[in-house]
Design a protein around this motif. Structure first.
Motif, PDB file in Angstrom:
ATOM      1  N   LEU A 120       0.845  -1.184   0.000  1.00  0.00           N
ATOM      2  CA  LEU A 120       0.000   0.000   0.000  1.00  0.00           C
ATOM      3  C   LEU A 120       0.888   1.244   0.000  1.00  0.00           C
ATOM      4  O   LEU A 120       1.831   1.346   0.788  1.00  0.00           O
ATOM      5  CB  LEU A 120      -0.891   0.001   1.244  1.00  0.00           C
ATOM      6  CG  LEU A 120      -1.617   1.303   1.564  1.00  0.00           C
ATOM      7  CD1 LEU A 120      -2.668   1.599   0.515  1.00  0.00           C
ATOM      8  CD2 LEU A 120      -2.248   1.228   2.936  1.00  0.00           C
ATOM      9  N   GLY A 121       0.635   2.167  -0.891  1.00  0.00           N
ATOM     10  CA  GLY A 121       1.377   3.418  -0.946  1.00  0.00           C
ATOM     11  C   GLY A 121       2.667   3.361  -1.738  1.00  0.00           C
ATOM     12  O   GLY A 121       3.323   4.388  -1.926  1.00  0.00           O
ATOM     13  N   ALA A 122       3.044   2.176  -2.226  1.00  0.00           N
ATOM     14  CA  ALA A 122       4.293   2.044  -2.981  1.00  0.00           C
ATOM     15  C   ALA A 122       4.207   2.800  -4.301  1.00  0.00           C
ATOM     16  O   ALA A 122       3.184   2.768  -4.987  1.00  0.00           O
ATOM     17  CB  ALA A 122       4.600   0.577  -3.256  1.00  0.00           C
ATOM     18  N   ALA A 123       5.283   3.477  -4.643  1.00  0.00           N
ATOM     19  CA  ALA A 123       5.383   4.107  -5.957  1.00  0.00           C
ATOM     20  C   ALA A 123       5.412   2.996  -7.002  1.00  0.00           C
ATOM     21  O   ALA A 123       6.104   1.989  -6.828  1.00  0.00           O
ATOM     22  CB  ALA A 123       6.644   4.953  -6.053  1.00  0.00           C
ATOM     23  N   VAL A 124       4.642   3.170  -8.070  1.00  0.00           N
ATOM     24  CA  VAL A 124       4.594   2.152  -9.122  1.00  0.00           C
ATOM     25  C   VAL A 124       4.887   2.774 -10.480  1.00  0.00           C
ATOM     26  O   VAL A 124       4.713   3.983 -10.678  1.00  0.00           O
ATOM     27  CB  VAL A 124       3.252   1.392  -9.131  1.00  0.00           C
ATOM     28  CG1 VAL A 124       3.081   0.563  -7.862  1.00  0.00           C
ATOM     29  CG2 VAL A 124       2.067   2.331  -9.310  1.00  0.00           C
ATOM     30  N   PHE A 125       5.320   1.923 -11.396  1.00  0.00           N
ATOM     31  CA  PHE A 125       5.779   2.350 -12.706  1.00  0.00           C
ATOM     32  C   PHE A 125       5.181   1.460 -13.789  1.00  0.00           C
ATOM     33  O   PHE A 125       4.897   0.286 -13.545  1.00  0.00           O
ATOM     34  CB  PHE A 125       7.309   2.264 -12.768  1.00  0.00           C
ATOM     35  CG  PHE A 125       7.976   3.072 -11.693  1.00  0.00           C
ATOM     36  CD1 PHE A 125       8.386   4.366 -11.953  1.00  0.00           C
ATOM     37  CD2 PHE A 125       8.154   2.563 -10.420  1.00  0.00           C
ATOM     38  CE1 PHE A 125       8.966   5.134 -10.950  1.00  0.00           C
ATOM     39  CE2 PHE A 125       8.744   3.315  -9.409  1.00  0.00           C
ATOM     40  CZ  PHE A 125       9.146   4.611  -9.692  1.00  0.00           C
ATOM     41  N   ASN A 143      11.353   2.564 -16.660  1.00  0.00           N
ATOM     42  CA  ASN A 143       9.890   2.507 -16.703  1.00  0.00           C
ATOM     43  C   ASN A 143       9.280   3.870 -16.405  1.00  0.00           C
ATOM     44  O   ASN A 143       9.895   4.712 -15.765  1.00  0.00           O
ATOM     45  CB  ASN A 143       9.379   1.453 -15.718  1.00  0.00           C
ATOM     46  CG  ASN A 143       9.826   0.061 -16.104  1.00  0.00           C
ATOM     47  OD1 ASN A 143       9.858  -0.289 -17.270  1.00  0.00           O
ATOM     48  ND2 ASN A 143      10.183  -0.740 -15.114  1.00  0.00           N
ATOM     49  N   THR A 144       8.068   4.085 -16.859  1.00  0.00           N
ATOM     50  CA  THR A 144       7.384   5.366 -16.727  1.00  0.00           C
ATOM     51  C   THR A 144       6.637   5.450 -15.399  1.00  0.00           C
ATOM     52  O   THR A 144       5.875   4.540 -15.066  1.00  0.00           O
ATOM     53  CB  THR A 144       6.380   5.547 -17.880  1.00  0.00           C
ATOM     54  OG1 THR A 144       7.076   5.387 -19.118  1.00  0.00           O
ATOM     55  CG2 THR A 144       5.724   6.910 -17.843  1.00  0.00           C
ATOM     56  N   PRO A 145       6.828   6.535 -14.632  1.00  0.00           N
ATOM     57  CA  PRO A 145       6.065   6.693 -13.383  1.00  0.00           C
ATOM     58  C   PRO A 145       4.556   6.608 -13.650  1.00  0.00           C
ATOM     59  O   PRO A 145       4.052   7.221 -14.598  1.00  0.00           O
ATOM     60  CB  PRO A 145       6.456   8.087 -12.903  1.00  0.00           C
ATOM     61  CG  PRO A 145       7.799   8.333 -13.514  1.00  0.00           C
ATOM     62  CD  PRO A 145       7.738   7.667 -14.858  1.00  0.00           C
ATOM     63  N   ALA A 146       3.873   5.814 -12.824  1.00  0.00           N
ATOM     64  CA  ALA A 146       2.431   5.634 -12.998  1.00  0.00           C
ATOM     65  C   ALA A 146       1.642   6.278 -11.858  1.00  0.00           C
ATOM     66  O   ALA A 146       0.567   6.816 -12.077  1.00  0.00           O
ATOM     67  CB  ALA A 146       2.092   4.145 -13.084  1.00  0.00           C
ATOM     68  N   GLY A 147       2.150   6.195 -10.648  1.00  0.00           N
ATOM     69  CA  GLY A 147       1.437   6.716  -9.482  1.00  0.00           C
ATOM     70  C   GLY A 147       1.805   5.906  -8.262  1.00  0.00           C
ATOM     71  O   GLY A 147       2.969   5.593  -8.056  1.00  0.00           O
ATOM     72  N   TYR A 148       0.777   5.514  -7.469  1.00  0.00           N
ATOM     73  CA  TYR A 148       1.044   4.700  -6.285  1.00  0.00           C
ATOM     74  C   TYR A 148      -0.089   3.705  -6.067  1.00  0.00           C
ATOM     75  O   TYR A 148      -1.213   3.901  -6.544  1.00  0.00           O
ATOM     76  CB  TYR A 148       1.280   5.560  -5.043  1.00  0.00           C
ATOM     77  CG  TYR A 148       0.097   6.398  -4.610  1.00  0.00           C
ATOM     78  CD1 TYR A 148      -0.826   5.904  -3.694  1.00  0.00           C
ATOM     79  CD2 TYR A 148      -0.085   7.684  -5.100  1.00  0.00           C
ATOM     80  CE1 TYR A 148      -1.903   6.674  -3.284  1.00  0.00           C
ATOM     81  CE2 TYR A 148      -1.168   8.460  -4.693  1.00  0.00           C
ATOM     82  CZ  TYR A 148      -2.067   7.950  -3.787  1.00  0.00           C
ATOM     83  OH  TYR A 148      -3.142   8.716  -3.387  1.00  0.00           O
TER      84      TYR A 148
END
Length: 109
Positions: free
Chosen positions: A66-71, A86-91
């Motif tokens: 939960l809350g991890a930055a994802v790409f 990889n492209t930043p996606a959100g969290y």
């Protein structure tokens, strides 16, 4: 400086410069973030791309906290916690189990 309102910003106009249809729900790589096509976007046409909101997306192997930055990994077509190229996606708005196949992603906005 004076600014003129253009649009609310949760969905943006996006021109499909490719030669195939971008189907509604497809992830669109915007270089520094991603969006999700809100409609089918025909080649050389303009359509909507959501840049805010929470979307369920396929994920790479492994748990995501939960809350991890994802790409967005455009090669694999999934969401990962690995930045790199990889492209930043959100969290992640919910933890995703290692054996799960999806993750809930809050777009960067």
């Amino acid at each position: 400086m004076k600014a003129t309102f253009w649009q609310a910003g949760n969905a943006l106009d996006y021109q499909n410069t490719g030669n195939t249809v971008i189907e509604a729900g497809s992830v669109v790589d915007l270089n520094t973030r991603i969006g999700v096509a809100g409609t089918n976007i025909q080649p050389e046409q303009v359509g909507s791309v959501h840049v805010e909101g929470v979307f369920v997306m396929p994920k790479a192997a492994g748990a995501i906290a939960l809350g991890a930055a994802v790409f967005y990994n455009s090669t694999a077509g999934n969401i990962t916690t690995t930045g790199g190229g990889n492209t930043p996606a959100g969290y992640a708005v919910q933890a995703a189990a290692a054996d799960g196949v999806t993750v809930y992603v809050k777009l960067l906005g």
